[in-house]
Design a protein around this motif. Sequence first.
Motif, PDB file in Angstrom:
ATOM      1  N   UNK A 182     -15.223  -9.643 -10.350  1.00  0.00           N
ATOM      2  CA  UNK A 182     -14.046  -9.387 -10.638  1.00  0.00           C
ATOM      3  C   UNK A 182     -13.451 -10.790 -11.214  1.00  0.00           C
ATOM      4  N   UNK A 183     -12.931 -11.242 -12.586  1.00  0.00           N
ATOM      5  CA  UNK A 183     -12.800 -12.401 -12.945  1.00  0.00           C
ATOM      6  C   UNK A 183     -11.396 -12.799 -11.709  1.00  0.00           C
ATOM      7  N   UNK A 184     -10.184 -12.302 -11.870  1.00  0.00           N
ATOM      8  CA  UNK A 184      -8.635 -12.453 -11.154  1.00  0.00           C
ATOM      9  C   UNK A 184      -8.984 -12.156 -10.089  1.00  0.00           C
ATOM     10  N   UNK A 185      -7.912 -12.357  -9.004  1.00  0.00           N
ATOM     11  CA  UNK A 185      -7.120 -11.663  -7.581  1.00  0.00           C
ATOM     12  C   UNK A 185      -6.892 -11.087  -7.696  1.00  0.00           C
ATOM     13  N   UNK A 186      -6.684  -9.520  -7.539  1.00  0.00           N
ATOM     14  CA  UNK A 186      -6.674  -8.177  -7.506  1.00  0.00           C
ATOM     15  C   UNK A 186      -5.723  -7.513  -6.507  1.00  0.00           C
ATOM     16  N   UNK A 187      -4.679  -7.082  -7.054  1.00  0.00           N
ATOM     17  CA  UNK A 187      -4.030  -5.548  -6.419  1.00  0.00           C
ATOM     18  C   UNK A 187      -4.237  -4.722  -5.646  1.00  0.00           C
ATOM     19  N   UNK A 188      -5.616  -4.298  -4.623  1.00  0.00           N
ATOM     20  CA  UNK A 188      -5.554  -2.915  -4.305  1.00  0.00           C
ATOM     21  C   UNK A 188      -4.744  -1.865  -3.782  1.00  0.00           C
ATOM     22  N   UNK A 189      -4.391  -0.677  -4.560  1.00  0.00           N
ATOM     23  CA  UNK A 189      -3.540  -0.155  -3.272  1.00  0.00           C
ATOM     24  C   UNK A 189      -5.083   1.283  -2.488  1.00  0.00           C
ATOM     25  N   UNK A 190      -4.516   1.673  -2.383  1.00  0.00           N
ATOM     26  CA  UNK A 190      -6.156   2.853  -2.053  1.00  0.00           C
ATOM     27  C   UNK A 190      -4.749   4.067  -0.850  1.00  0.00           C
ATOM     28  N   UNK A 191      -4.685   5.507  -1.379  1.00  0.00           N
ATOM     29  CA  UNK A 191      -4.083   6.339  -1.176  1.00  0.00           C
ATOM     30  C   UNK A 191      -5.048   7.176  -0.030  1.00  0.00           C
ATOM     31  N   UNK A 192      -4.697   7.876   0.368  1.00  0.00           N
ATOM     32  CA  UNK A 192      -4.618   9.092   1.709  1.00  0.00           C
ATOM     33  C   UNK A 192      -5.933   9.389   1.338  1.00  0.00           C
ATOM     34  N   UNK A 193      -6.438   9.718  -0.182  1.00  0.00           N
ATOM     35  CA  UNK A 193      -7.516  10.845  -0.151  1.00  0.00           C
ATOM     36  C   UNK A 193      -8.791   9.645  -0.978  1.00  0.00           C
ATOM     37  N   UNK A 194      -8.337   8.499  -0.804  1.00  0.00           N
ATOM     38  CA  UNK A 194      -9.468   6.740  -1.145  1.00  0.00           C
ATOM     39  C   UNK A 194      -9.358   6.092  -2.457  1.00  0.00           C
TER      40      UNK A 194
END
Lengths: 215, 195
Positions: free
Chosen positions: A129-141
């Motif tokens: 990645x180039x930038x800091x990133x928000x990751x959300x992860x749902x119930x099924x991955x």
Amino acid sequence: MTDSIYDQLNASGTVAKQRVVETFSGDALDTDRWNTVAWAGSPTSGMSNAVNGGYNITCTSSGDGESIGFGSSRTNGIAQYSYNSSAIIFVETVSTKTNISVSSSGLSNEIRPDGAGNNASLHVIKSAFTYFTLRTVGVAGSQTDVSSSVTQDTAEHVVKIENKASSVEHTLDGVLEGISSTNLPVLALQPNFGIQSSVTATVTKNITYCEAYNT
Amino acid sequence: MAYKQHFIEWFSGKQLPSYWTMSETEGTATMQDAVDGGFKLVTNTATRQNVKMNFNNKRQYSQSGSVYIAVGKDFKTTSSGSSIFGFFGDIGDDLPNNSVAYQSDLGSNKWLCVSRDTSTHSTDSTKTLDTDFHTFKIENKASSIEYSVDGSLDITKSGSYNQPASTMQPALHVSTGGGGGTESASIRYMECYNT
């Protein structure tokens, strides 16, 4: 000013929800609160003997990974924070922006460094990645990555992740940088801080403060 | 002004910190894997069963100048037993000598504002006993005690009220009492400080 921390944190008449503050200061990690989960290889971790040193997790071999959280094992956590009404604030640095497979910090249902699994809202750093990133992860991955405008670096950053009813907000150093509204977690969460290296090189994550609370 | 003793417990993490003592565990005491769950004490079902957490008689708080705050709940409103949130002078009895506390009274369906030197002075709280979390605050002053619930002053004791005569420690006790049946209480915040 009141002597009561409670009164400073809560409006009058409010019954406080769950909260925790960790300052990562002392002779060792508070293992009544935290558990260290080795993900792969032989990473090392410990309290730093340095001014503003906090707690370090260090990987030296390719694929090394480790994470800390509230459970007795990766999948057996004490998850006291809501997936849709909670926040976590932390202060962290990484020693390099290269050689990182994944650095993930935030709230997660599992204790794992790779930013995967199910049910999480995380501040993610990757060499890819180039930038800091928000990751959300749902119930099924399934994952949603939202890039910030801040280039990944080795400076100290204050990160806030707020889980709301239909979105997750990512704030860096006081500036709202990203919002995710897809692949949101749907199970209760716990604090999770981990890092995994991508090559044989020293990669360290440092944490000096963590505060999590339900809203 | 000199700094005075001040303690905060979040009841959040893998397990209860080791600076707590479980002086009696006739039941279970566990960190809850649930949103806002905190830490839960549950007795066995027999009569006179106790689960008690305290500082093993490390009494750092003044009987005449201190504050106890807890966010806690009882899980029952009727039948037998009680939960007691407060400062305790000892760890032996349900309500030891030299203690101040909010005590659930399942028999009368009330919260009680209790204070004890060697005898107990009990006044009904204005708060009816329910199963919701509440913020309990007890302020020990030189010649009075103020009890507050959810930010509102509940009861003020002055005059003759069996004010504790010696120093105290933070505590939470649950007991089945003489009636038996499981008694449970949860706590997700505690703050204690001298004033």
